[in-house]
Design an enzyme around this catalytic site. Structure first.
Site, PDB file in Angstrom:
ATOM      1  N   CYS A 123      22.710  35.398  41.838  1.00 34.24           N
ATOM      2  CA  CYS A 123      23.573  35.695  40.704  1.00 34.24           C
ATOM      3  C   CYS A 123      24.931  36.170  41.229  1.00 34.24           C
ATOM      4  CB  CYS A 123      22.875  36.717  39.806  1.00 34.24           C
ATOM      5  SG  CYS A 123      23.744  37.215  38.321  1.00 34.24           S
ATOM      6  N   ASP A 183      22.137  25.390  34.537  1.00 28.88           N
ATOM      7  CA  ASP A 183      22.930  26.619  34.574  1.00 28.88           C
ATOM      8  C   ASP A 183      24.323  26.368  34.003  1.00 28.88           C
ATOM      9  OD1 ASP A 183      23.756  29.198  35.146  1.00 28.88           O
ATOM     10  OD2 ASP A 183      23.085  29.145  37.237  1.00 28.88           O
ATOM     11  N   HIS A 215      19.825  29.490  35.135  1.00 26.10           N
ATOM     12  CA  HIS A 215      20.217  30.619  35.969  1.00 26.10           C
ATOM     13  C   HIS A 215      19.000  31.505  36.250  1.00 26.10           C
ATOM     14  CE1 HIS A 215      23.491  32.933  37.714  1.00 26.10           C
ATOM     15  NE2 HIS A 215      22.965  34.039  37.217  1.00 26.10           N
TER      16      HIS A 215
END
Length: 247
Positions: A123, A183, A215
């Site tokens: 992330c 994503d 994600h």
């Protein structure tokens, strides 16, 4: 190789000489081995991040995860610390590089170190991994769906960050990128932009995108967890680090 390991909270010297908390895991034995700096995701220095540190120890590496929010919230729970960090605009890039440099130096000073250190992030930590690899002498870097390495930040985004397009020509380490095809940050278009920049600059990299994954597909405690993508990703991480850090 034994799968026994030790794990503990330690203090390391980070950016500007600050002493910060970190989580260290090490395999049993005194054999020489590589080290891995784990950069935690935006939700913070949490149980999932510490599980990843222990997994690298199980794979045969000394591994450490610095608590990037320690200065703002030394005694807060992970969710609260992450909220405080977001309210402050996130971790400044210069400080991040300094903290990762300190974590890498800590690993290289261990008596079991073979001198090689990799860095991996998830992330926000994926972007920070690429940032660190552009400024530090690390031996391998793994970007797990790092947002805003390329692309434009959406209006009103709470973190004070920029993309890394101007810094990418300075990438110093081989890079493995693992992305979800579903994503949005990073989107497939942003991943393709990154691929093109690295290609144009002759960098050593390999990317893998997973259909059906969005994600945070490595996060076992979140609905986004994707078993097939995560399992394949771990196999690729294991092979990549074995090649560049030594098994």
């Amino acid at each position: 190789m034994s799968d026994s390991l030790t794990a503990e909270t330690v203090r390391i010297v980070g950016h500007d000489g600050d002493e910060i908390e970190a989580y260290l895991a090490r395999p049993q034995g005194e054999n020489r081995r590589g080290g891995v700096v784990v950069i935690h995701h935006m939700p913070g220095y949490d149980r999932g991040s510490k599980e990843i540190v222990r997994r690298f120890a199980e794979l045969g590496y000394d591994a450490v995860c610095p608590n990037l929010y320690f200065r703002e919230a030394p005694d807060a729970a992970p969710d609260d610390a992450a909220a405080i960090a977001r309210a402050n605009g996130g971790v400044p890039d210069e400080r991040l590089v300094g903290d990762v440099a300190g974590a890498a130096a800590y690993l290289r000073a261990l008596p079991t170190s073979n001198g090689k250190v990799g860095v991996i992030g998830y992330c926000s930590g994926g972007r920070q991994t690429v940032l660190a690899a552009c400024h530090l002498d690390v031996d391998a870097a793994v970007d797990c769906y790092g947002a805003f390495v390329t692309g434009t930040l959406p209006e009103g985004f709470p973190l004070k960050v920029t993309n890394l397009v101007d810094q990418l020509p300075g990438l110093r380490a081989p890079l493995l990128g693992l992305f979800g095809a579903e994503d949005k940050y990073p989107s497939p278009e942003q991943v393709e932009e990154l691929r093109q920049i690295l290609t144009d600059n002759g960098k050593d990299f390999e990317f893998h995108s997973y259909e059906g994954a969005g994600h945070a597909f490595f996060s076992t405690d979140r609905p986004s967890y994707n078993v097939a993508a995560a399992n394949d990703g771990w196999e690729r991480i294991t092979a990549f680090y074995a090649k560049h850090l030594g098994a």
